[in-house]
Design a protein around this motif. Structure first.
Motif, PDB file in Angstrom:
ATOM      1  N   UNK A   1     -72.048  30.728 -56.482  1.00  0.00           N
ATOM      2  CA  UNK A   1     -73.325  30.087 -56.184  1.00  0.00           C
ATOM      3  C   UNK A   1     -73.994  30.891 -55.076  1.00  0.00           C
ATOM      4  N   UNK A   2     -75.277  31.169 -55.255  1.00  0.00           N
ATOM      5  CA  UNK A   2     -76.032  31.966 -54.283  1.00  0.00           C
ATOM      6  C   UNK A   2     -77.133  31.093 -53.687  1.00  0.00           C
ATOM      7  N   UNK A   3     -77.349  31.262 -52.403  1.00  0.00           N
ATOM      8  CA  UNK A   3     -78.351  30.444 -51.691  1.00  0.00           C
ATOM      9  C   UNK A   3     -79.260  31.358 -50.854  1.00  0.00           C
ATOM     10  N   UNK A   4     -80.554  31.204 -51.086  1.00  0.00           N
ATOM     11  CA  UNK A   4     -81.564  31.885 -50.255  1.00  0.00           C
ATOM     12  C   UNK A   4     -82.448  30.748 -49.747  1.00  0.00           C
TER      13      UNK A   4
ATOM     14  N   UNK B   1     -87.503  30.428 -63.773  1.00  0.00           N
ATOM     15  CA  UNK B   1     -87.703  28.975 -63.689  1.00  0.00           C
ATOM     16  C   UNK B   1     -86.333  28.292 -63.680  1.00  0.00           C
ATOM     17  N   UNK B   2     -86.225  27.105 -63.096  1.00  0.00           N
ATOM     18  CA  UNK B   2     -84.944  26.405 -63.145  1.00  0.00           C
ATOM     19  C   UNK B   2     -84.458  26.275 -64.591  1.00  0.00           C
TER      20      UNK B   2
ATOM     21  N   UNK C   1     -81.082  30.475 -62.658  1.00  0.00           N
ATOM     22  CA  UNK C   1     -81.789  29.768 -61.580  1.00  0.00           C
ATOM     23  C   UNK C   1     -81.501  28.269 -61.674  1.00  0.00           C
ATOM     24  N   UNK C   2     -81.117  27.670 -60.565  1.00  0.00           N
ATOM     25  CA  UNK C   2     -80.877  26.228 -60.539  1.00  0.00           C
ATOM     26  C   UNK C   2     -82.031  25.498 -59.852  1.00  0.00           C
ATOM     27  N   UNK C   3     -82.555  26.113 -58.808  1.00  0.00           N
ATOM     28  CA  UNK C   3     -83.686  25.486 -58.110  1.00  0.00           C
ATOM     29  C   UNK C   3     -84.469  26.553 -57.347  1.00  0.00           C
ATOM     30  N   UNK C   4     -85.790  26.455 -57.415  1.00  0.00           N
ATOM     31  CA  UNK C   4     -86.637  27.319 -56.583  1.00  0.00           C
ATOM     32  C   UNK C   4     -87.792  26.465 -56.055  1.00  0.00           C
ATOM     33  N   UNK C   5     -87.650  26.068 -54.810  1.00  0.00           N
ATOM     34  CA  UNK C   5     -88.724  25.287 -54.174  1.00  0.00           C
ATOM     35  C   UNK C   5     -89.518  26.204 -53.277  1.00  0.00           C
ATOM     36  N   UNK C   6     -90.818  26.035 -53.286  1.00  0.00           N
ATOM     37  CA  UNK C   6     -91.626  26.834 -52.357  1.00  0.00           C
ATOM     38  C   UNK C   6     -92.887  26.055 -52.008  1.00  0.00           C
TER      39      UNK C   6
ATOM     40  N   UNK D   1     -89.239  27.833 -48.283  1.00  0.00           N
ATOM     41  CA  UNK D   1     -88.756  28.267 -49.594  1.00  0.00           C
ATOM     42  C   UNK D   1     -87.254  28.085 -49.679  1.00  0.00           C
ATOM     43  N   UNK D   2     -86.772  27.659 -50.829  1.00  0.00           N
ATOM     44  CA  UNK D   2     -85.342  27.439 -51.002  1.00  0.00           C
ATOM     45  C   UNK D   2     -84.944  27.771 -52.441  1.00  0.00           C
ATOM     46  N   UNK D   3     -83.948  28.622 -52.580  1.00  0.00           N
ATOM     47  CA  UNK D   3     -83.530  29.092 -53.907  1.00  0.00           C
ATOM     48  C   UNK D   3     -82.029  28.887 -54.056  1.00  0.00           C
ATOM     49  N   UNK D   4     -81.637  28.316 -55.205  1.00  0.00           N
ATOM     50  CA  UNK D   4     -80.214  28.229 -55.535  1.00  0.00           C
ATOM     51  C   UNK D   4     -80.001  28.821 -56.923  1.00  0.00           C
ATOM     52  N   UNK D   5     -79.012  29.698 -57.024  1.00  0.00           N
ATOM     53  CA  UNK D   5     -78.700  30.370 -58.289  1.00  0.00           C
ATOM     54  C   UNK D   5     -77.211  30.281 -58.547  1.00  0.00           C
TER      55      UNK D   5
END
Ligand SMILES: [Fe+2]
Length: 230
Positions: free
Chosen positions: A137-140, A191-192, A163-168, A214-218
């Protein structure tokens, strides 16, 4: 370069790959401004074009390094929900790796990476692969996180990145960029639920820096190709 690689041991080939990837990544990141543009372009072309040749195998069929982009047929909605949930649960134990956070060894991610639909999909596209049991799992999820242009080690020769989540907060957003040899860069805003399957060991790639809010989970699954030299 292909000829040279046939005479090298696996360790020597890995070292040569590392040098070429450092050269390509360094030039793309602007660390070679002291030499002329002509020489820089030439050096970038040689290093980028040599990487897939050095590794050969199924890469020749995919000049951009991209095998698939979109909603992956090998992941069910239910699996995506489980991965999303597990990714949230693993955040507290994720460790910083360079400029992002990584959580490995999660059971649902590992199980998904080893599933029969994934194996069948990869078998039909790139041929037989060996799962490396790497499912991260990767987190930015802080401003300024990202990863500079690079190629991966052979545990991630082939990468399934989902991609699991990309909030911005709108406006400028972090993006994934691939730099295929001799071609324009390709920009991805996954896209998620969308996946990108690509040869991470031979095509230079990066994630640009996250901005405020911004928050990204992959989730990333790694495989090693069996054909060719790798
Ligand atoms: Fe990578």
């Amino acid at each position: 370069m292909s000829q040279l690689s046939t005479g090298l041991t696996a360790a020597e080939r890995e070292n040569l790959k590392f040098l070429l990837s450092m050269a390509a990544g360094g030039i793309i990141s602007g660390h070679a401004q002291g030499i002329s543009k002509e020489l820089r372009d030439k050096a970038l072309g040689v290093s980028q074009q040599s990487l897939p040749k050095l590794l050969a195998g199924p890469r020749e069929k995919y000049p951009t390094g991209i095998v698939f982009h979109g909603r992956a047929p090998f992941l069910s909605d239910e699996q995506l929900t489980t991965l999303d949930q597990e990714s949230r649960e693993c955040r507290s134990r994720a460790e910083r790796f360079m400029d992002h956070y990584v959580a490995s060894g999660a059971p649902a991610a590992r199980e998904a990476s080893l599933s029969e639909p994934v194996r069948a999909f990869l078998g039909e596209t790139v041929g037989a692969v060996a799962p490396t049991r790497r499912a991260n799992y990767l987190y930015y999820d802080e401003p300024g996180l990202g990863i500079d242009p690079h190629v991966d080690k052979d545990e991630f020769s082939l990468n399934i990145l989902t991609m699991l989540e990309h909030r911005s907060g709108g406006g400028q957003r972090s993006e994934l960029i691939l730099h295929p040899p001799g071609q324009d860069a390709i920009h991805f805003h996954l896209q998620p639920g969308e996946s990108l399957v690509f040869f991470a060991d031979s095509v230079t790639h990066q994630r640009t820096r996250t901005v405020a809010d911004e928050s990204i989970r992959l989730v990333s699954f790694g495989y090693r190709t069996l054909e060719g030299n790798s």
